[in-house]
Design a protein around this motif. Structure first.
Motif, short mmCIF file in Angstrom:
data_model
loop_
_atom_site.label_atom_id
_atom_site.label_comp_id
_atom_site.label_asym_id
_atom_site.label_seq_id
_atom_site.Cartn_x
_atom_site.Cartn_y
_atom_site.Cartn_z
N PRO A 118 -3.65 -3.42 10.62
CA PRO A 118 -2.66 -3.17 9.78
C PRO A 118 -1.63 -4.34 9.39
O PRO A 118 -0.95 -4.30 8.98
CB PRO A 118 -1.79 -1.98 10.68
N THR A 119 -1.92 -5.13 10.25
CA THR A 119 -1.24 -6.43 10.06
C THR A 119 -1.68 -7.40 8.97
O THR A 119 -1.38 -8.54 8.49
CB THR A 119 -1.17 -7.47 11.51
N ASN A 120 -2.88 -6.98 8.38
CA ASN A 120 -3.60 -7.89 7.50
C ASN A 120 -3.64 -7.17 6.10
O ASN A 120 -4.15 -6.14 5.94
CB ASN A 120 -5.07 -8.14 7.91
N LEU A 121 -3.10 -7.85 5.27
CA LEU A 121 -2.69 -7.10 3.87
C LEU A 121 -4.15 -6.82 3.12
O LEU A 121 -4.30 -5.64 2.83
CB LEU A 121 -1.77 -7.94 2.75
N LEU A 122 -4.97 -7.94 2.98
CA LEU A 122 -6.29 -7.53 2.47
C LEU A 122 -7.03 -6.36 3.14
O LEU A 122 -7.76 -5.66 2.27
CB LEU A 122 -7.31 -8.83 2.77
N SER A 123 -7.01 -6.30 4.45
CA SER A 123 -7.56 -5.06 4.96
C SER A 123 -6.83 -3.71 4.55
O SER A 123 -7.54 -2.87 4.33
CB SER A 123 -7.47 -5.35 6.53
N ASP A 124 -5.54 -3.74 4.51
CA ASP A 124 -4.83 -2.62 4.07
C ASP A 124 -5.36 -2.19 2.67
O ASP A 124 -5.52 -1.05 2.24
CB ASP A 124 -3.41 -2.85 4.15
N LEU A 125 -5.39 -3.20 1.82
CA LEU A 125 -5.88 -2.91 0.26
C LEU A 125 -7.10 -2.28 0.14
O LEU A 125 -7.34 -1.47 -0.65
CB LEU A 125 -5.73 -4.31 -0.39
N ASN A 126 -7.96 -2.57 0.94
CA ASN A 126 -9.38 -1.89 1.04
C ASN A 126 -9.31 -0.41 1.12
O ASN A 126 -9.83 0.54 0.39
CB ASN A 126 -10.25 -2.24 2.33
N ASP A 127 -7.97 0.12 1.64
CA ASP A 127 -8.01 1.76 2.16
C ASP A 127 -7.11 1.98 1.03
O ASP A 127 -7.04 3.20 0.67
CB ASP A 127 -7.00 1.82 3.22
N VAL A 128 -6.42 1.37 0.00
CA VAL A 128 -5.50 1.91 -0.84
C VAL A 128 -6.41 2.13 -2.27
O VAL A 128 -5.76 3.09 -2.97
CB VAL A 128 -4.38 1.04 -1.30
N GLU A 129 -7.25 1.66 -2.50
CA GLU A 129 -8.40 2.02 -3.82
C GLU A 129 -8.88 3.20 -3.37
O GLU A 129 -9.97 3.52 -3.09
CB GLU A 129 -9.26 0.95 -3.99
N VAL A 130 -8.31 4.33 -3.93
CA VAL A 130 -8.59 5.78 -3.74
C VAL A 130 -9.33 6.34 -4.80
O VAL A 130 -9.65 7.58 -4.65
CB VAL A 130 -7.25 6.75 -3.24
#
Length: 318
Positions: A118-130
């Motif tokens: 959760p501290t890494n924006l790129l990692s979070d963006l993987n989850d947001v592409e729904v």
């Protein structure tokens, strides 16, 4: 309590939920009923024999590549000290950390993937592409008709898929092993599920492909879930109490879990012993499907799950 990084994703879904005919996090917006088959207890001996080692591998996937390769990452490496790392990589962001290893204790080739940081924006963006997309026909040549998967999860899996497949094939040939295990936590659980699907389609029938994952978000639609049930009959996904991640993306966006849920209802204060039930059906209202957003706990997502296993980079030492 929900983490800050998770709240924007939840808030983005709420307007959709208000207009949709289906539920979110146990709040019913008009969705057809989930299954309510009676659960059955899972013994601690079964946890130790079938889930503990995959949990150790999934935990170690969070550790820095260099320390993992040298097996100097602290408790996560100590628990798997006999393995031989064959391939490891990732940057903890756009390419989550992963490794492929040879496990002589179980005579298995192991593939493990890191979950969302959760501290890494790129990692979070993987989850947001729904958005849902068709499965890659090269990596998944026998995908069931109508199978659609989470765009971000498939993109993430695709960044390491070819290397994982070639490494596993070479390892099976050189070791003589006939079993592969794919595991991971959170985003890593979604990637591992897609890896297991790919490996089952790409490897000979004589090779056993198993997958045990933790904190799995929904990966695809109903045809995809049905395909997993048929393709990977031993597939298991462990959910922990009020973890909200298994309830995203929500079912009103046509996402569906496969069968195989093992739901932790309680963990002792030491984090060593879990009370766990087996949940029949694909979405069982007696398990994580019955959770409410109001009770969501990101702490449950990270752990402990059992045997002192929690997930995240904080579990690793340099």
């Amino acid at each position: 309590m929900l983490s800050f990084s998770f709240l924007p994703f939840v808030c983005a879904l709420l307007p959709l939920a208000q207009a949709a005919p289906l539920p979110l996090f146990g709040i019913n917006f008009g969705e057809s009923a989930a299954t309510d088959g009676a659960t059955s207890s899972v013994s601690q001996s079964t946890i130790n024999s079938t889930l503990q080692r995959p949990g150790f591998f999934a935990r170690a996937a969070y550790c820095e590549t260099q320390s993992l390769q040298a097996l100097t990452c602290g408790a996560p490496c100590d628990a798997i000290s006999k393995i031989k790392i064959l391939q490891a990589g990732g940057d903890g962001g756009e390419i989550p950390r992963f490794f492929v290893a040879q496990d002589p204790d179980s005579q298995t080739i192991v593939v493990a993937h890191q979950g969302t940081d959760p501290t890494n924006l790129l990692s979070d963006l993987n989850d947001v592409e729904v958005a849902q997309v068709a499965m890659n026909s090269t990596r998944f040549p026998s995908a069931a008709k109508g199978s659609l998967v989470h765009d971000g999860f498939q993109d993430t899996q695709g960044r390491t898929a070819d290397l994982v497949l070639s490494t596993v094939k070479a390892a099976l040939a050189s070791s003589g092993y006939t079993r592969v295990l794919a595991t991971g936590h959170s985003l890593g659980a979604a990637v591992a599920t897609l890896d297991a699907t790919m490996l089952r389609m790409q490897l000979p029938a004589s090779v056993e492909v198993d997958s045990v994952v933790f904190g799995l978000p929904r990966v695809g639609n109903q045809p995809f879930a049905d395909m997993i049930d048929a393709l990977l009959p031993s597939f298991s996904h462990v959910t922990n109490q009020h973890d909200p991640v298994p309830d995203v993306p929500p079912r009103f966006l046509s996402f569906q879990h496969p069968a195989g849920e093992l739901h932790i209802t309680a963990v002792d204060a030491a984090g060593a012993t879990a009370t766990m039930v087996e949940c029949p059906g694909q979405e069982n209202s007696n398990c994580s499907e019955g959770n409410s957003l109001l009770d969501a706990s990101v702490g449950n997502h990270l752990g402990p799950y059992f045997d002192g296993i929690s997930f995240g980079s904080t579990e690793c030492s340099a």
